[in-house]
Each structure stands twice: as structure tokens, then as C-alpha cells.
Design a protein around this motif. Structure first.
Motif: not given
Length: 108
Positions: A36-52
């Protein structure tokens, strides 16, 4: 028993109606909190991208072991991600969004 969230985490996720409720449900677990922190930190990345990205990292680790059948599963999952990447690039080209085509999830 399935995963880190069983049983109370599954119940909280079943009642979750927005992203904040999902975040609260998985917050006690370090791995999910980091995603969740990775997805919040990068504006271009979605939560789905972080899980992938996490899934790709775990599947790459399967190749470090010998004599296991998990390698075949990991290979197929990495091929699925490769197909997702190709479809993403094709959609970006078709929609004339070539500047977004580099937002694929790297495999190796």
C-alpha cells in the motif's frame, strides 16, 4: 487457513466498501502495508500494479530452488505477466498514448 489475513482479515475485507477500509483490514500485516505504501508513494502506480510487482518478485524467487514443481507455476505466472505487458503496450499504441507504454511491470 489461507494466507495471513485468515480469519479476521477476511471478515474485514468482506465488509470493506472503499480503499481506506481495505487499508485498515490489511494494515496489521507488514507485507501488505508495504505494498500500500508503494502504491501511495508513486502517483503513476496503482494498487494493482504494486501487487503485480510483488507477485513477479515472489515468482522470480521460485527459480532459486531446485527439484520443486513451483518453478513451473512461477514460469506460467511470469508468462501471464509478460502477456499483460504486451497487451498494455499494444493498447497504449492503439490509443496513441505511447508515452505511457513504458509503464510495464519488469519481469527480468
Amino acid at each position: 487457513k489461507l494466507g495471513l489475513l485468515y480469519p479476521e482479515g477476511h471478515a474485514k475485507l468482506a465488509r470493506a466498501e472503499d480503499l481506506d477500509a481495505v487499508r485498515i483490514a490489511v494494515d496489521p500485516h507488514f507485507h501488505y502495508r508495504r505494498i500500500f505504501a508503494q502504491a501511495q508513494h508513486d502517483a503513476d502506480k496503482t494498487l494493482e500494479d504494486a501487487f503485480f510487482e510483488r507477485e513477479v518478485a515472489l515468482n522470480k524467487l521460485a527459480f532459486d530452488r531446485q527439484f520443486g514443481l513451483g518453478v513451473f507455476y512461477a514460469y506460467l505466472k511470469l508468462k501471464e505477466q509478460e502477456i499483460r505487458n504486451v497487451v498494455w503496450v499494444a493498447e497504449c499504441v492503439a490509443q496513441r498514448q505511447k508515452h505511457r507504454a513504458n509503464a510495464v511491470i519488469p519481469i527480468f
